[in-house]
Write a protein that holds these residues in place. Structure first.
Motif, mmCIF file in Angstrom:
data_model
loop_
_atom_site.group_PDB
_atom_site.id
_atom_site.type_symbol
_atom_site.label_atom_id
_atom_site.label_comp_id
_atom_site.label_asym_id
_atom_site.label_seq_id
_atom_site.Cartn_x
_atom_site.Cartn_y
_atom_site.Cartn_z
ATOM 1 N N SER A 1 -0.940 -46.755 51.398
ATOM 2 C CA SER A 1 -0.010 -47.093 52.301
ATOM 3 C C SER A 1 0.564 -45.953 52.570
ATOM 4 C CB SER A 1 0.302 -48.458 52.272
ATOM 5 O OG SER A 1 1.183 -48.470 51.257
ATOM 6 N N HIS A 2 0.852 -44.378 51.958
ATOM 7 C CA HIS A 2 1.843 -43.636 52.244
ATOM 8 C C HIS A 2 1.001 -42.760 53.061
ATOM 9 C CE1 HIS A 2 4.664 -40.290 51.668
ATOM 10 N NE2 HIS A 2 4.112 -39.834 51.242
ATOM 11 N N VAL A 3 2.243 -41.868 54.363
ATOM 12 C CA VAL A 3 1.849 -41.141 55.283
ATOM 13 C C VAL A 3 2.854 -40.138 55.628
ATOM 14 C CG1 VAL A 3 1.491 -40.950 57.604
ATOM 15 C CG2 VAL A 3 0.718 -43.156 55.985
ATOM 16 N N CYS A 4 3.014 -38.983 55.084
ATOM 17 C CA CYS A 4 3.874 -38.808 54.426
ATOM 18 C C CYS A 4 4.071 -37.647 55.897
ATOM 19 C CB CYS A 4 3.974 -37.042 53.818
ATOM 20 S SG CYS A 4 5.068 -36.583 53.363
ATOM 21 N N VAL A 5 5.227 -37.662 56.888
ATOM 22 C CA VAL A 5 5.302 -37.225 57.926
ATOM 23 C C VAL A 5 6.292 -36.043 57.807
ATOM 24 C CG1 VAL A 5 6.508 -38.003 60.211
ATOM 25 C CG2 VAL A 5 5.620 -39.596 59.282
ATOM 26 N N ILE A 6 5.898 -35.310 58.631
ATOM 27 C CA ILE A 6 6.530 -33.978 57.608
ATOM 28 C C ILE A 6 7.079 -33.144 59.377
ATOM 29 C CG2 ILE A 6 6.570 -31.228 57.373
ATOM 30 C CD1 ILE A 6 3.439 -32.526 55.498
ATOM 31 N N THR A 7 8.144 -32.954 59.305
ATOM 32 C CA THR A 7 9.159 -32.534 60.506
ATOM 33 C C THR A 7 10.063 -31.142 60.425
ATOM 34 O OG1 THR A 7 11.472 -33.313 60.102
ATOM 35 C CG2 THR A 7 9.411 -34.732 60.990
ATOM 36 N N PRO A 8 10.101 -30.627 61.308
ATOM 37 C CA PRO A 8 10.965 -28.864 61.111
ATOM 38 C C PRO A 8 11.992 -29.248 60.128
ATOM 39 C CG PRO A 8 10.384 -29.473 63.456
ATOM 40 C CD PRO A 8 10.081 -30.537 62.657
ATOM 41 N N GLN A 9 13.039 -31.059 59.731
ATOM 42 C CA GLN A 9 13.564 -30.521 59.457
ATOM 43 C C GLN A 9 13.533 -31.748 58.613
ATOM 44 O OE1 GLN A 9 16.135 -31.981 63.321
ATOM 45 N NE2 GLN A 9 18.209 -30.566 61.611
ATOM 46 N N ARG A 10 12.338 -32.031 57.920
ATOM 47 C CA ARG A 10 11.904 -32.786 56.356
ATOM 48 C C ARG A 10 10.488 -32.547 56.256
ATOM 49 N NH1 ARG A 10 9.107 -37.667 54.626
ATOM 50 N NH2 ARG A 10 10.878 -38.201 53.238
ATOM 51 N N TYR A 11 10.699 -31.544 55.083
ATOM 52 C CA TYR A 11 9.756 -31.590 54.299
ATOM 53 C C TYR A 11 8.914 -32.393 53.443
ATOM 54 C CZ TYR A 11 9.302 -26.614 53.106
ATOM 55 O OH TYR A 11 9.091 -24.837 53.237
ATOM 56 N N SER A 12 7.105 -32.047 53.551
ATOM 57 C CA SER A 12 7.195 -33.151 52.845
ATOM 58 C C SER A 12 7.457 -33.813 51.670
ATOM 59 C CB SER A 12 5.614 -32.755 52.524
ATOM 60 O OG SER A 12 5.333 -31.321 51.934
ATOM 61 N N ASN A 13 7.515 -35.039 50.954
ATOM 62 C CA ASN A 13 8.136 -35.428 49.766
ATOM 63 C C ASN A 13 7.638 -34.596 47.933
ATOM 64 O OD1 ASN A 13 8.921 -37.505 51.019
ATOM 65 N ND2 ASN A 13 7.924 -39.125 50.348
ATOM 66 N N CYS A 14 6.478 -34.272 48.801
ATOM 67 C CA CYS A 14 6.306 -33.208 47.750
ATOM 68 C C CYS A 14 6.810 -31.979 47.786
ATOM 69 C CB CYS A 14 5.344 -32.658 47.329
ATOM 70 S SG CYS A 14 3.903 -31.797 48.663
ATOM 71 N N GLY A 15 7.335 -31.068 48.503
ATOM 72 C CA GLY A 15 7.679 -29.873 49.097
ATOM 73 C C GLY A 15 7.701 -28.936 49.384
ATOM 74 N N ALA A 16 6.022 -29.244 48.738
ATOM 75 C CA ALA A 16 5.482 -28.069 49.164
ATOM 76 C C ALA A 16 4.666 -27.835 50.810
ATOM 77 C CB ALA A 16 3.612 -28.110 48.566
ATOM 78 N N ILE A 17 5.137 -28.769 51.497
ATOM 79 C CA ILE A 17 3.950 -28.657 52.989
ATOM 80 C C ILE A 17 5.876 -28.635 54.661
ATOM 81 C CG2 ILE A 17 2.929 -28.877 54.806
ATOM 82 C CD1 ILE A 17 0.811 -30.529 52.824
ATOM 83 N N SER A 18 6.250 -27.390 54.754
ATOM 84 C CA SER A 18 6.590 -27.863 55.829
ATOM 85 C C SER A 18 5.944 -28.135 56.927
ATOM 86 C CB SER A 18 7.145 -25.954 55.908
ATOM 87 O OG SER A 18 6.458 -25.351 56.127
ATOM 88 N N TRP A 19 7.055 -27.857 57.788
ATOM 89 C CA TRP A 19 6.802 -27.792 59.243
ATOM 90 C C TRP A 19 5.531 -27.350 59.802
ATOM 91 C CZ3 TRP A 19 6.371 -25.850 64.230
ATOM 92 C CH2 TRP A 19 6.265 -26.764 65.372
ATOM 93 N N HIS A 20 5.798 -25.361 59.243
ATOM 94 C CA HIS A 20 4.520 -24.445 59.827
ATOM 95 C C HIS A 20 3.634 -24.938 58.615
ATOM 96 C CE1 HIS A 20 7.709 -22.779 61.898
ATOM 97 N NE2 HIS A 20 8.814 -22.503 61.221
ATOM 98 N N ASP A 21 3.855 -25.424 57.742
ATOM 99 C CA ASP A 21 2.427 -25.442 57.197
ATOM 100 C C ASP A 21 1.141 -26.436 57.693
ATOM 101 O OD1 ASP A 21 2.862 -23.271 55.161
ATOM 102 O OD2 ASP A 21 4.282 -25.084 53.611
#
Length: 459
Positions: free
Chosen positions: A201-221
């Motif tokens: 049920s996990h959906v990681c939401v990636i915003t410019p000011q909130r990286y993915s939980n894993c720390g590997a995906i920025s908004w640009h990525d």
């Protein structure tokens, strides 16, 4: 496509867990200091397409049950590739390696943990050469933008050190480039479901000011990944209407979370750890945990050795919040989120943080307000809750002003009970049954969290 591979390869094996008693070897993991995976975009003439390089002992040369350092270097080339896609390529390793029967990959970047199962090893999965072949075929098949690919596995302890240092520098350069853009400056965010094999049920939401939980995906990525692979695990989320700016609630995020979680999660607040916090997967870099005795947050990262100020290690706190659940007061997150101005902004930000390991404090010190940094305890300052209370009082931490003094307790008529935990759905397991309380609010005069010594693994 994989007829010459001694084990099965497919999405059916995503989420497969390999327990310690069933593993042949562990690569990386919490007991190994140096481990990493990184992708680099190179000129076409610097890559030998399909080449797999092994630097150090191969899988068949490693002692059964042992734990070893590992570096994975993916070098890619293509007319349409640029360095901005390195993070996208790198994060695909998590999914592709988990396609391999009896091969479990967890986490990312410098936190990777890989286990090879005994059964797959006995079937012939005994060399990195085979792992490299699988990765090569999956990358070339699913990302046609890659024209050439070369893969290197490093287990030689004398060689991995300098490469590990270079990898850390590359991660930091990427992260620094992504800082500055704000959530209200973009029309869309990005979502990632790479970890749904472990957290449905996990959906990681990636915003410019909130990286993915894993720390590997920025908004640009996220933007780059969605553009080169529109049907992939990373996708655009229209921001939609701002429902609650302070807490970070957006209509588009709610709709995406509901759709991608099959209705399990219907509301997500991005800037708070309470009520409807962002879900947690299992690959997060750190866990924020609420400490009711002081009304503040503690933070612990994955590689922290020992127990936190409330007596629990990272593993226990991680198990308490992982799996795609929304647990009030508990929050899996990236270290980069701690550098954001939206870091738990609705809860008070850094003024609500009372305990953090000194290693993490050092990494993010430039982003902690100067007037609070010396008032946040580390493992050197507080070993338990009583120590923490004393430290916070001595340093006059802002949270102290919120406490109700014991010398002047409120009368019964003046006291209004407040919930110590709320959740849209709260699962409770007991007697072989699972009870789900909907829109639950739990009230208590006191909350004490203790480690269950009877369940502690004997080593």
């Amino acid at each position: 496509m994989f007829k010459d591979i001694p084990v099965e390869v497919g999405v059916i094996f995503e989420g497969e867990r390999i327990r310690r008693n069933d593993m042949q070897v562990e690569l990386g993991g919490p007991k190994v200091d140096q481990k990493f995976e990184i992708a680099k975009v190179k000129p076409m003439d610097q890559i030998e397409d399909g080449k797999v390089v092994i630097v150090g002992p191969d899988l068949k040369d490693l002692k059964e049950g042992g734990e070893y350092p590992l570096g994975i270097l993916i070098e890619a080339a293509g007319a349409q590739l640029d360095p901005g896609l390195e993070g996208v390529i790198e994060r695909r390793l998590h999914g592709y390696l988990n396609y391999i029967e009896g091969f479990m990959h967890l986490n990312q970047r410098y936190d990777i943990q890989i286990r090879l199962g005994k059964k797959s090893f006995q079937k012939g999965l005994n060399t990195f050469e085979i792992i490299g072949k699988v990765l090569y075929r999956l990358f070339k098949n699913e990302l046609p933008i890659i024209e050439k690919l070369q893969i290197t596995f490093i287990t030689d302890i004398s060689k991995i050190g300098s490469l590990y240092t270079d990898a850390l520098a590359s991660y930091e350069a990427r992260d620094a480039k992504a800082r500055g853009l704000k959530d209200n400056e973009v029309p869309e965010f990005y979502g990632c479901v790479l970890c749904q094999s472990f957290a449905p049920s996990h959906v990681c939401v990636i915003t410019p000011q909130r990286y993915s939980n894993c720390g590997a995906i920025s908004w640009h990525d996220g933007k780059a990944s969605a553009s080169i692979d529109p049907k992939g695990p990373i996708f655009a989320i229209p921001r939609g209407d701002v429902i609650n700016e302070e807490k970070g609630e957006f209509s588009g995020v709610n709709e995406a979370a509901k759709k991608r979680s099959m209705g399990e999660v219907t509301k997500v607040w991005l800037y708070t750890a309470f009520d409807h916090p962002h879900t947690s997967c299992g690959c997060f870099e750190a866990v924020t945990f609420y400490i009711p005795e002081v009304d503040g947050f503690g933070i612990v990262h994955r590689t922290f050795k020992g127990v936190t100020v409330n007596g629990l290690p990272f593993s226990t706190l991680a198990d308490s919040t992982a799996g795609g659940r929304q647990i009030d007061g508990f929050h899996g997150m990236s270290l980069e989120y701690m550098r954001s101005s939206k870091f738990f902004a609705a809860d008070g930000g850094w003024n609500r943080v009372v305990w953090v390991p000194k290693e993490v404090k050092e990494k993010v010190k430039d982003f902690i307000p100067k007037d609070i940094i010396g008032k946040i305890a580390t493992e050197d300052d507080a070993k338990g809750i009583d120590d923490l209370k004393t430290f916070l009082k001595e340093k006059n931490h802002p949270i102290v002003a919120k406490w109700t003094t014991e010398e002047a307790p409120a009368t019964e008529a003046e006291t209004e009970a407040t919930p110590v935990m709320t959740a849209s759905t709260l699962p409770i397991s007991a007697g072989g049954f699972k009870i789900i309380l909907t829109d639950a609010k739990i009230y208590a005069s006191k909350v004490v969290i203790k480690k269950d010594e009877s369940k502690t693994e004997k080593r």
